[in-house]
Design a protein around this motif. Structure first.
Motif, short mmCIF file in Angstrom:
data_model
loop_
_atom_site.label_atom_id
_atom_site.label_comp_id
_atom_site.label_asym_id
_atom_site.label_seq_id
_atom_site.Cartn_x
_atom_site.Cartn_y
_atom_site.Cartn_z
N TYR A 1 0.86 -1.19 0.00
CA TYR A 1 0.00 0.00 0.00
C TYR A 1 0.90 1.23 0.00
CZ TYR A 1 -3.64 -3.31 1.27
OH TYR A 1 -4.50 -4.37 1.28
N ALA A 2 0.58 2.17 -0.87
CA ALA A 2 1.34 3.42 -0.99
C ALA A 2 2.83 3.15 -1.13
CB ALA A 2 1.06 4.31 0.22
N GLY A 3 3.16 2.09 -1.85
CA GLY A 3 4.55 1.77 -2.13
C GLY A 3 5.28 1.02 -1.04
N ALA A 4 4.61 0.71 0.07
CA ALA A 4 5.24 0.01 1.19
C ALA A 4 4.72 -1.43 1.26
CB ALA A 4 4.95 0.73 2.50
N THR A 5 5.62 -2.40 1.31
CA THR A 5 5.27 -3.82 1.29
C THR A 5 5.59 -4.48 2.62
OG1 THR A 5 5.71 -3.95 -1.08
CG2 THR A 5 5.69 -6.03 0.13
N LEU A 6 4.66 -5.33 3.07
CA LEU A 6 4.87 -6.12 4.29
C LEU A 6 4.42 -7.55 4.05
CD1 LEU A 6 3.51 -3.83 7.18
CD2 LEU A 6 5.90 -4.48 6.78
N ALA A 7 5.07 -8.50 4.73
CA ALA A 7 4.61 -9.88 4.81
C ALA A 7 3.77 -10.01 6.07
CB ALA A 7 5.79 -10.85 4.85
N ILE A 8 2.51 -10.41 5.90
CA ILE A 8 1.58 -10.36 7.03
C ILE A 8 0.70 -11.61 7.08
CG2 ILE A 8 1.47 -7.84 6.91
CD1 ILE A 8 -1.41 -8.24 5.71
N ASP A 9 -0.01 -11.74 8.20
CA ASP A 9 -1.18 -12.59 8.32
C ASP A 9 -2.39 -11.67 8.45
OD1 ASP A 9 0.49 -14.83 8.39
OD2 ASP A 9 0.59 -14.81 10.59
N ARG A 10 -3.50 -12.07 7.86
CA ARG A 10 -4.71 -11.24 7.91
C ARG A 10 -5.61 -11.69 9.06
NH1 ARG A 10 -5.79 -12.17 1.52
NH2 ARG A 10 -4.22 -10.73 0.69
N ASP A 11 -6.23 -10.70 9.72
CA ASP A 11 -7.10 -10.97 10.88
C ASP A 11 -8.39 -10.15 10.79
OD1 ASP A 11 -4.99 -12.49 12.58
OD2 ASP A 11 -3.99 -10.60 12.12
N GLN A 12 -9.41 -10.71 11.39
CA GLN A 12 -10.64 -9.96 11.59
C GLN A 12 -10.91 -9.91 13.08
OE1 GLN A 12 -12.31 -8.38 9.21
NE2 GLN A 12 -13.85 -7.53 10.59
N VAL A 13 -11.15 -8.72 13.60
CA VAL A 13 -11.25 -8.51 15.04
C VAL A 13 -12.68 -8.14 15.44
CG1 VAL A 13 -10.39 -7.17 17.01
CG2 VAL A 13 -8.86 -7.68 15.08
N ASP A 14 -13.14 -8.76 16.51
CA ASP A 14 -14.31 -8.30 17.24
C ASP A 14 -14.03 -8.62 18.71
OD1 ASP A 14 -16.76 -7.34 18.06
OD2 ASP A 14 -17.83 -9.20 17.60
N GLY A 15 -13.05 -7.91 19.27
CA GLY A 15 -12.60 -8.27 20.59
C GLY A 15 -11.67 -7.25 21.20
N PRO A 16 -10.97 -7.65 22.27
CA PRO A 16 -10.13 -6.72 23.02
C PRO A 16 -8.90 -6.28 22.23
CG PRO A 16 -10.65 -8.68 24.34
CD PRO A 16 -11.07 -8.97 22.93
N THR A 17 -8.66 -5.00 22.22
CA THR A 17 -7.44 -4.42 21.64
C THR A 17 -6.87 -3.42 22.65
OG1 THR A 17 -8.64 -2.61 20.56
CG2 THR A 17 -8.30 -4.62 19.27
N ALA A 18 -5.63 -3.01 22.38
CA ALA A 18 -5.01 -1.94 23.15
C ALA A 18 -4.86 -0.73 22.24
CB ALA A 18 -3.64 -2.38 23.68
N SER A 19 -5.22 0.43 22.74
CA SER A 19 -5.16 1.63 21.89
C SER A 19 -4.45 2.75 22.62
CB SER A 19 -6.57 2.07 21.49
OG SER A 19 -7.30 2.48 22.62
#
Length: 289
Positions: free
Chosen positions: A271-289
């Motif tokens: 995205y926008a010229g920046a590449t990452l190797a990732i795993d994809r996730d879908q969240v409906d739960g606890p996060t830290a912000s």
């Protein structure tokens, strides 16, 4: 523990053999009828319980082995669909060095609007087949080891600036389901982990394969064990960006905004010229912000 279960199974079988006359088809039927639960009930005191402060969130996320460069995060924040990132905050068996992961990195990533799924990678299941993660849970000391690793995670979370109520997800990689004692050790370890995280003011999370660690933890929930994790992050690479359980997690377990689904792994995205190797996730739960 395994020997005690075997002795109990043998004794119960003998009783049924005597009651049914002993041999042949009736004996085989009696043996089949004797089954012990894979996971037994374990209850630990949890005086504190989960902290009242919580930050539940729903949306797309990704996790990467190493904390990405801040420039990459800035590019992805504006151009990618993702709003949360899994980061490996602690644990003796983290795969990457995490040279970028500091309190300042967290502060700047948070200022961009990112949410976080903090992960701890420590001891693994006694029966795990992981040459790159050789340290294992000791079944005889699993609860105490879980507490100790939670203490390490609490220290790391505080050092990185994550306050009370933030979750930490315990990473237990997939393991064979052939040995009930192995699954019980994972459950005991997770209960100790949860107990100590609650005492430290943090929420407990658990990450594993839907077919091994999550299956055993669900059995522990059915058995009435406690304290259970506040968030469940299950891996099932079925390309379904949802948290419905992929047909294997009961609809009445971890349903109050308590689920994360890792649904695709080992993919490169740009995205926008920046590449990452990732795993994809879908969240409906606890996060830290």
């Amino acid at each position: 523990m395994r020997h005690l279960r075997s002795a109990a199974l043998l004794a119960a079988t003998l009783v049924l053999l005597l009651a049914t006359g002993g041999t042949g088809a009736s004996a085989q039927a009696a043996t089949r009828a004797v089954t012990l639960p894979r996971i037994r009930t374990v209850t630990l005191p949890d005086r504190h319980g989960p902290p009242r402060i919580r930050d539940d969130w729903s949306g797309p996320a990704f996790d990467a082995c190493d904390a990405p460069a801040l420039g990459t995060l800035l590019a992805w924040r504006s151009a990618s669909p993702y709003e949360a990132i899994g980061i490996y905050v602690s644990g003796s068996q983290r795969a990457c060095g995490q040279a970028r992961l500091t309190a300042e990195w967290v502060r700047q990533a948070r200022a961009m609007g990112w949410r976080f799924l903090p992960v701890h990678v420590g001891l693994q299941a006694p029966c795990a087949e992981l040459s790159h993660k050789p340290k294992r849970i000791d079944p005889a000391n699993a609860v105490q080891q879980g507490r100790a690793e939670a203490g390490e995670a609490v220290g790391a979370m505080r050092a990185l600036g994550f306050g009370n109520g933030s979750p930490v997800y315990l990473d237990i990689e997939a393991y064979p389901m052939s040995d009930p004692a192995c699954g019980q050790a994972v459950v005991d370890f997770t209960l100790g982990w949860t107990q100590a995280l609650h005492s430290g003011g943090y929420r407990s999370g658990f990450y594993s394969s839907l077919g091994s660690g999550v299956a055993d933890l669900a059995a522990a929930a059915r058995a009435g064990s406690s304290p259970l994790p506040d968030g469940l992050w299950y891996a099932r690479w079925d390309d379904r960006a949802d948290t419905s359980g992929s047909g294997a997690l009961a609809a009445d377990l971890w349903v109050a905004h308590q689920r994360v689904h890792q649904y695709h792994g080992n993919v490169e995205e740009t995205y926008a010229g920046a590449t990452l190797a990732i795993d994809r996730d879908q969240v409906d739960g606890p996060t830290a912000s």
